[in-house]
Design a protein around this motif. Structure first.
Motif, mmCIF file in Angstrom:
data_model
loop_
_atom_site.group_PDB
_atom_site.id
_atom_site.type_symbol
_atom_site.label_atom_id
_atom_site.label_comp_id
_atom_site.label_asym_id
_atom_site.label_seq_id
_atom_site.Cartn_x
_atom_site.Cartn_y
_atom_site.Cartn_z
ATOM 1 N N LEU A 10 0.844 -1.040 0.268
ATOM 2 C CA LEU A 10 0.199 0.117 0.022
ATOM 3 C C LEU A 10 1.445 1.699 0.252
ATOM 4 O O LEU A 10 1.755 1.282 0.833
ATOM 5 C CB LEU A 10 -0.578 0.064 0.624
ATOM 6 C CG LEU A 10 -1.700 -1.465 1.373
ATOM 7 C CD1 LEU A 10 -2.709 -1.090 2.623
ATOM 8 C CD2 LEU A 10 -2.656 -1.438 0.161
ATOM 9 N N CYS A 11 0.840 2.272 -0.960
ATOM 10 C CA CYS A 11 1.513 3.208 -0.874
ATOM 11 C C CYS A 11 0.393 4.809 -0.209
ATOM 12 O O CYS A 11 -0.176 5.479 -0.229
ATOM 13 C CB CYS A 11 1.114 4.050 -1.862
ATOM 14 S SG CYS A 11 2.396 5.698 -2.874
ATOM 15 N N VAL A 12 0.959 4.605 1.440
ATOM 16 C CA VAL A 12 -0.005 4.892 2.577
ATOM 17 C C VAL A 12 0.654 6.457 2.047
ATOM 18 O O VAL A 12 1.766 7.199 1.615
ATOM 19 C CB VAL A 12 0.197 4.720 4.103
ATOM 20 C CG1 VAL A 12 0.037 5.778 4.549
ATOM 21 C CG2 VAL A 12 -0.275 2.711 4.024
ATOM 22 N N GLY A 13 -0.467 8.019 2.550
ATOM 23 C CA GLY A 13 0.178 9.002 2.481
ATOM 24 C C GLY A 13 -0.280 9.380 1.200
ATOM 25 O O GLY A 13 0.318 10.762 0.289
ATOM 26 N N GLU A 18 0.768 11.104 -9.020
ATOM 27 C CA GLU A 18 1.888 12.006 -9.199
ATOM 28 C C GLU A 18 2.543 12.148 -8.230
ATOM 29 O O GLU A 18 3.562 13.040 -7.649
ATOM 30 C CB GLU A 18 0.808 13.128 -9.554
ATOM 31 C CG GLU A 18 0.501 12.793 -11.111
ATOM 32 C CD GLU A 18 -0.299 11.733 -11.035
ATOM 33 O OE1 GLU A 18 -0.955 11.223 -10.858
ATOM 34 O OE2 GLU A 18 -0.198 11.453 -12.166
ATOM 35 N N ASP A 19 1.422 12.408 -6.328
ATOM 36 C CA ASP A 19 2.404 12.612 -5.486
ATOM 37 C C ASP A 19 3.133 12.032 -5.178
ATOM 38 O O ASP A 19 3.985 11.957 -4.149
ATOM 39 C CB ASP A 19 1.053 12.177 -4.535
ATOM 40 C CG ASP A 19 -0.310 12.502 -4.824
ATOM 41 O OD1 ASP A 19 0.224 13.549 -4.886
ATOM 42 O OD2 ASP A 19 -1.085 12.518 -3.315
ATOM 43 N N LEU A 20 3.131 10.586 -5.596
ATOM 44 C CA LEU A 20 4.746 9.085 -5.206
ATOM 45 C C LEU A 20 5.797 10.172 -6.107
ATOM 46 O O LEU A 20 6.908 10.439 -5.586
ATOM 47 C CB LEU A 20 3.818 8.315 -5.860
ATOM 48 C CG LEU A 20 5.168 7.590 -5.578
ATOM 49 C CD1 LEU A 20 5.688 6.478 -3.678
ATOM 50 C CD2 LEU A 20 5.220 5.698 -5.834
ATOM 51 N N VAL A 21 5.669 10.808 -7.565
ATOM 52 C CA VAL A 21 7.085 10.742 -7.965
ATOM 53 C C VAL A 21 6.980 12.606 -7.796
ATOM 54 O O VAL A 21 8.193 12.342 -7.348
ATOM 55 C CB VAL A 21 6.148 11.221 -9.263
ATOM 56 C CG1 VAL A 21 7.085 11.576 -11.089
ATOM 57 C CG2 VAL A 21 6.060 10.115 -10.217
ATOM 58 N N GLU A 22 6.277 13.076 -7.243
ATOM 59 C CA GLU A 22 6.560 14.697 -6.573
ATOM 60 C C GLU A 22 7.445 14.006 -4.983
ATOM 61 O O GLU A 22 8.077 15.189 -5.004
ATOM 62 C CB GLU A 22 5.156 14.851 -6.588
ATOM 63 C CG GLU A 22 5.806 16.880 -5.451
ATOM 64 C CD GLU A 22 6.581 17.749 -7.011
ATOM 65 O OE1 GLU A 22 7.756 17.936 -6.097
ATOM 66 O OE2 GLU A 22 6.616 17.273 -7.919
ATOM 67 N N TRP A 55 2.205 -0.854 -6.224
ATOM 68 C CA TRP A 55 2.321 0.363 -5.138
ATOM 69 C C TRP A 55 0.595 0.242 -5.523
ATOM 70 O O TRP A 55 0.054 0.424 -6.611
ATOM 71 C CB TRP A 55 2.595 1.466 -5.647
ATOM 72 C CG TRP A 55 4.010 1.652 -5.311
ATOM 73 C CD1 TRP A 55 5.173 1.791 -6.007
ATOM 74 C CD2 TRP A 55 4.876 1.915 -3.864
ATOM 75 N NE1 TRP A 55 6.563 2.195 -5.023
ATOM 76 C CE2 TRP A 55 5.972 1.827 -3.860
ATOM 77 C CE3 TRP A 55 4.119 1.279 -2.610
ATOM 78 C CZ2 TRP A 55 7.163 2.705 -2.518
ATOM 79 C CZ3 TRP A 55 4.912 1.597 -1.323
ATOM 80 C CH2 TRP A 55 6.342 2.100 -1.726
ATOM 81 N N VAL A 56 0.052 -0.103 -3.819
ATOM 82 C CA VAL A 56 -1.520 0.396 -4.017
ATOM 83 C C VAL A 56 -1.881 1.764 -4.071
ATOM 84 O O VAL A 56 -1.131 2.306 -2.788
ATOM 85 C CB VAL A 56 -1.842 -0.860 -3.625
ATOM 86 C CG1 VAL A 56 -3.651 -1.107 -3.524
ATOM 87 C CG2 VAL A 56 -1.752 -2.341 -3.833
ATOM 88 N N VAL A 57 -2.261 2.438 -4.801
ATOM 89 C CA VAL A 57 -2.934 3.500 -3.775
ATOM 90 C C VAL A 57 -4.164 3.774 -4.503
ATOM 91 O O VAL A 57 -4.389 3.502 -5.462
ATOM 92 C CB VAL A 57 -2.130 4.738 -5.838
ATOM 93 C CG1 VAL A 57 -2.750 5.649 -4.786
ATOM 94 C CG2 VAL A 57 -0.790 4.402 -5.778
ATOM 95 N N ALA A 97 -7.800 -3.044 -8.898
ATOM 96 C CA ALA A 97 -8.608 -3.485 -7.885
ATOM 97 C C ALA A 97 -7.895 -3.965 -6.561
ATOM 98 O O ALA A 97 -7.279 -5.185 -7.457
ATOM 99 C CB ALA A 97 -9.413 -3.148 -7.579
ATOM 100 N N ARG A 98 -7.422 -3.476 -5.982
ATOM 101 C CA ARG A 98 -6.859 -4.754 -4.378
ATOM 102 C C ARG A 98 -7.809 -4.256 -2.838
ATOM 103 O O ARG A 98 -7.630 -3.211 -2.825
ATOM 104 C CB ARG A 98 -5.673 -4.491 -3.876
ATOM 105 C CG ARG A 98 -4.782 -5.109 -5.483
ATOM 106 C CD ARG A 98 -4.817 -6.957 -5.398
ATOM 107 N NE ARG A 98 -4.275 -7.773 -5.618
ATOM 108 C CZ ARG A 98 -4.210 -7.565 -6.944
ATOM 109 N NH1 ARG A 98 -5.617 -7.776 -7.890
ATOM 110 N NH2 ARG A 98 -3.501 -8.581 -7.960
#
Length: 123
Positions: A10-13, A18-22, A55-57, A97-98
């Protein structure tokens, strides 16, 4: 020959890829491309044989990063953890989906969503 296996996390936060890349743009050092987790993969050889961290976003697999290595990381509490070191490139994938889960899970390559063609990726 060892067949690769991927990790799913899970990509928490982050609310989007785009948030992850930034976040990576704001933290460009190799140490920040490391995700520290409590458990060490028992299938380490398979993970390092070409695996990626998917990553699960917000409940959907949307991207992945190639796993370069696993580092031992000792926390401030003295406990040894696994640092998953990833390539800097974030590769977008088809949406899959997950359900929520804790920690990470193995992901068989046959079940992994395909990478999106570059012409379908927008920044």
């Amino acid at each position: 020959m060892t067949k690769p296996v991927h990790l799913l996390k899970l990509c928490v936060g982050a609310d989007s890829v785009e948030d992850l890349v930034e976040w990576y743009r704001a933290h460009p050092s190799a140490a920040e491309r490391r995700h520290v987790t409590r458990m060490w993969p028992r299938r380490e050889a398979e993970v390092l044989a070409g695996g990626s961290l998917y990553w699960v976003v917000k409940g959907v697999i949307l991207c992945r990063q190639r796993i370069l290595r696993l580092d031992e990381v000792r926390g401030a509490d003295g406990i040894l953890r696994c640092g998953i070191v990833m390539a800097p490139e974030v590769i977008r994938t088809e949406a899959a989906a997950r359900r929520p889960f804790q920690g990470w899970r193995y992901l068989d390559p046959a079940d992994a969503p395909r990478d999106l063609p570059a012409e379908r990726v927008t920044d």
